[in-house]
Design a protein around this motif. Sequence first.
Motif, PDB file in Angstrom:
ATOM      1  N   GLN A  22       0.832  -1.193   0.000  1.00  0.00           N
ATOM      2  CA  GLN A  22       0.000   0.000   0.000  1.00  0.00           C
ATOM      3  C   GLN A  22       0.878   1.260   0.000  1.00  0.00           C
ATOM      4  O   GLN A  22       0.566   2.243  -0.667  1.00  0.00           O
ATOM      5  CB  GLN A  22      -0.941  -0.010   1.207  1.00  0.00           C
ATOM      6  CG  GLN A  22      -2.108  -0.958   1.092  1.00  0.00           C
ATOM      7  CD  GLN A  22      -1.699  -2.425   1.170  1.00  0.00           C
ATOM      8  OE1 GLN A  22      -0.663  -2.770   1.718  1.00  0.00           O
ATOM      9  NE2 GLN A  22      -2.524  -3.291   0.610  1.00  0.00           N
ATOM     10  N   VAL A  23       1.964   1.218   0.758  1.00  0.00           N
ATOM     11  CA  VAL A  23       2.905   2.337   0.752  1.00  0.00           C
ATOM     12  C   VAL A  23       3.500   2.513  -0.641  1.00  0.00           C
ATOM     13  O   VAL A  23       3.627   3.631  -1.156  1.00  0.00           O
ATOM     14  CB  VAL A  23       4.033   2.117   1.789  1.00  0.00           C
ATOM     15  CG1 VAL A  23       5.111   3.190   1.649  1.00  0.00           C
ATOM     16  CG2 VAL A  23       3.473   2.139   3.202  1.00  0.00           C
ATOM     17  N   GLN A  24       3.849   1.406  -1.277  1.00  0.00           N
ATOM     18  CA  GLN A  24       4.432   1.472  -2.617  1.00  0.00           C
ATOM     19  C   GLN A  24       3.443   2.027  -3.633  1.00  0.00           C
ATOM     20  O   GLN A  24       3.829   2.775  -4.542  1.00  0.00           O
ATOM     21  CB  GLN A  24       4.911   0.081  -3.032  1.00  0.00           C
ATOM     22  CG  GLN A  24       6.117  -0.404  -2.236  1.00  0.00           C
ATOM     23  CD  GLN A  24       6.401  -1.885  -2.445  1.00  0.00           C
ATOM     24  OE1 GLN A  24       5.603  -2.608  -3.041  1.00  0.00           O
ATOM     25  NE2 GLN A  24       7.542  -2.337  -1.954  1.00  0.00           N
ATOM     26  N   TYR A  75      -9.080   1.315  -3.470  1.00  0.00           N
ATOM     27  CA  TYR A  75      -7.730   1.757  -3.810  1.00  0.00           C
ATOM     28  C   TYR A  75      -7.762   2.894  -4.819  1.00  0.00           C
ATOM     29  O   TYR A  75      -6.972   3.843  -4.730  1.00  0.00           O
ATOM     30  CB  TYR A  75      -6.899   0.592  -4.330  1.00  0.00           C
ATOM     31  CG  TYR A  75      -6.357  -0.279  -3.220  1.00  0.00           C
ATOM     32  CD1 TYR A  75      -4.999  -0.453  -3.047  1.00  0.00           C
ATOM     33  CD2 TYR A  75      -7.216  -0.906  -2.320  1.00  0.00           C
ATOM     34  CE1 TYR A  75      -4.500  -1.237  -2.020  1.00  0.00           C
ATOM     35  CE2 TYR A  75      -6.741  -1.690  -1.303  1.00  0.00           C
ATOM     36  CZ  TYR A  75      -5.379  -1.857  -1.145  1.00  0.00           C
ATOM     37  OH  TYR A  75      -4.897  -2.620  -0.115  1.00  0.00           O
ATOM     38  N   ARG A  76      -8.657   2.812  -5.797  1.00  0.00           N
ATOM     39  CA  ARG A  76      -8.757   3.888  -6.778  1.00  0.00           C
ATOM     40  C   ARG A  76      -9.181   5.187  -6.114  1.00  0.00           C
ATOM     41  O   ARG A  76      -8.571   6.242  -6.334  1.00  0.00           O
ATOM     42  CB  ARG A  76      -9.740   3.506  -7.879  1.00  0.00           C
ATOM     43  CG  ARG A  76      -9.877   4.608  -8.944  1.00  0.00           C
ATOM     44  CD  ARG A  76     -10.705   4.130 -10.124  1.00  0.00           C
ATOM     45  NE  ARG A  76     -12.078   3.842  -9.767  1.00  0.00           N
ATOM     46  CZ  ARG A  76     -12.653   2.655  -9.864  1.00  0.00           C
ATOM     47  NH1 ARG A  76     -11.961   1.621 -10.278  1.00  0.00           N
ATOM     48  NH2 ARG A  76     -13.920   2.490  -9.534  1.00  0.00           N
ATOM     49  N   ALA A 119      -1.676   4.096   4.377  1.00  0.00           N
ATOM     50  CA  ALA A 119      -1.387   2.759   3.856  1.00  0.00           C
ATOM     51  C   ALA A 119      -1.788   1.688   4.861  1.00  0.00           C
ATOM     52  O   ALA A 119      -2.352   0.648   4.492  1.00  0.00           O
ATOM     53  CB  ALA A 119       0.097   2.646   3.522  1.00  0.00           C
ATOM     54  N   THR A 120      -1.513   1.926   6.129  1.00  0.00           N
ATOM     55  CA  THR A 120      -1.850   0.953   7.159  1.00  0.00           C
ATOM     56  C   THR A 120      -3.365   0.791   7.294  1.00  0.00           C
ATOM     57  O   THR A 120      -3.875  -0.333   7.379  1.00  0.00           O
ATOM     58  CB  THR A 120      -1.256   1.375   8.520  1.00  0.00           C
ATOM     59  OG1 THR A 120       0.172   1.387   8.411  1.00  0.00           O
ATOM     60  CG2 THR A 120      -1.649   0.399   9.615  1.00  0.00           C
ATOM     61  N   VAL A 121      -4.097   1.905   7.297  1.00  0.00           N
ATOM     62  CA  VAL A 121      -5.555   1.837   7.397  1.00  0.00           C
ATOM     63  C   VAL A 121      -6.139   1.172   6.152  1.00  0.00           C
ATOM     64  O   VAL A 121      -7.060   0.353   6.246  1.00  0.00           O
ATOM     65  CB  VAL A 121      -6.150   3.244   7.588  1.00  0.00           C
ATOM     66  CG1 VAL A 121      -7.673   3.189   7.499  1.00  0.00           C
ATOM     67  CG2 VAL A 121      -5.729   3.809   8.936  1.00  0.00           C
ATOM     68  N   LEU A 122      -5.588   1.508   4.991  1.00  0.00           N
ATOM     69  CA  LEU A 122      -6.062   0.893   3.753  1.00  0.00           C
ATOM     70  C   LEU A 122      -5.851  -0.611   3.782  1.00  0.00           C
ATOM     71  O   LEU A 122      -6.711  -1.389   3.374  1.00  0.00           O
ATOM     72  CB  LEU A 122      -5.326   1.512   2.558  1.00  0.00           C
ATOM     73  CG  LEU A 122      -5.808   1.150   1.156  1.00  0.00           C
ATOM     74  CD1 LEU A 122      -7.276   1.523   0.977  1.00  0.00           C
ATOM     75  CD2 LEU A 122      -4.953   1.842   0.108  1.00  0.00           C
ATOM     76  N   TYR A 123      -4.713  -1.039   4.284  1.00  0.00           N
ATOM     77  CA  TYR A 123      -4.438  -2.473   4.431  1.00  0.00           C
ATOM     78  C   TYR A 123      -5.440  -3.115   5.386  1.00  0.00           C
ATOM     79  O   TYR A 123      -6.007  -4.175   5.100  1.00  0.00           O
ATOM     80  CB  TYR A 123      -3.018  -2.673   4.942  1.00  0.00           C
ATOM     81  CG  TYR A 123      -2.728  -4.096   5.356  1.00  0.00           C
ATOM     82  CD1 TYR A 123      -2.388  -5.055   4.412  1.00  0.00           C
ATOM     83  CD2 TYR A 123      -2.831  -4.490   6.693  1.00  0.00           C
ATOM     84  CE1 TYR A 123      -2.141  -6.371   4.783  1.00  0.00           C
ATOM     85  CE2 TYR A 123      -2.584  -5.798   7.072  1.00  0.00           C
ATOM     86  CZ  TYR A 123      -2.248  -6.733   6.120  1.00  0.00           C
ATOM     87  OH  TYR A 123      -2.019  -8.033   6.493  1.00  0.00           O
ATOM     88  N   ASP A 124      -5.645  -2.491   6.543  1.00  0.00           N
ATOM     89  CA  ASP A 124      -6.553  -3.049   7.545  1.00  0.00           C
ATOM     90  C   ASP A 124      -7.968  -3.209   6.996  1.00  0.00           C
ATOM     91  O   ASP A 124      -8.639  -4.208   7.251  1.00  0.00           O
ATOM     92  CB  ASP A 124      -6.596  -2.154   8.788  1.00  0.00           C
ATOM     93  CG  ASP A 124      -5.355  -2.297   9.645  1.00  0.00           C
ATOM     94  OD1 ASP A 124      -4.631  -3.301   9.480  1.00  0.00           O
ATOM     95  OD2 ASP A 124      -5.093  -1.414  10.472  1.00  0.00           O
TER      96      ASP A 124
END
Length: 208
Positions: free
Chosen positions: A99-101, A169-170, A189-194
């Motif tokens: 997600q960071v990438q 993601y978009r 990125a962390t919240v998006l992953y979670d």
Amino acid sequence: MGTGQRKDPSQQRSQETVARILSATGQVLRTKGYTGCSTNAIAEAAGISKGSVYQYFANKDEIIVVLIDQIMEDATASLGANLEEAVAQGTFLKDAALQVQLLAVLDRYRDILTSLLNDAPHLTLSAHRSVRIEERSRDLLRTYVTVNPSAIGPGVDLDALLLVLTVSYREVGLEYLRRDLRDRRNELATVLYDMTMGGLAGSATKRV
């Protein structure tokens, strides 16, 4: 190249001219924004005549459409390589590094894309323009789940997971650019992953 082009740049010299036009368009968008971008400004930045620009493109929007497609191709290649590496190493779905990438790849083109999002939203990262990245991500996720079925938690609907990933993601990517959230990249990125990978796959949060 894009379908909006007037002339097919099949010869090397023509291809080089189109490459100069696209590069110059990116430079103008970065420095002057969409409203300050014109075929005159593009021709000047490219060091060619305005007539040479019109041999290949009818207007600045046609050039920008091809430039966006070029950006999406490069972004797809970068993210695809990151995804393939994560799958090969078994780290896919394990933490928020991907997600960071993803956000870092958007930052690579921030000046261009932000200008277009603000002043020409009809030209930017619409669903059909991000389809290649989304298709590549879906293919890799399906491959990973096939090889590692335990990666997805019990009862998780893979198709639902893919839909959530595609939309979230978009949209997060667009807001990340619009609101210039670079200082919150890791947290986002962390919240998006979670909310997508971690939550639906039943994985514990691992921050980056």
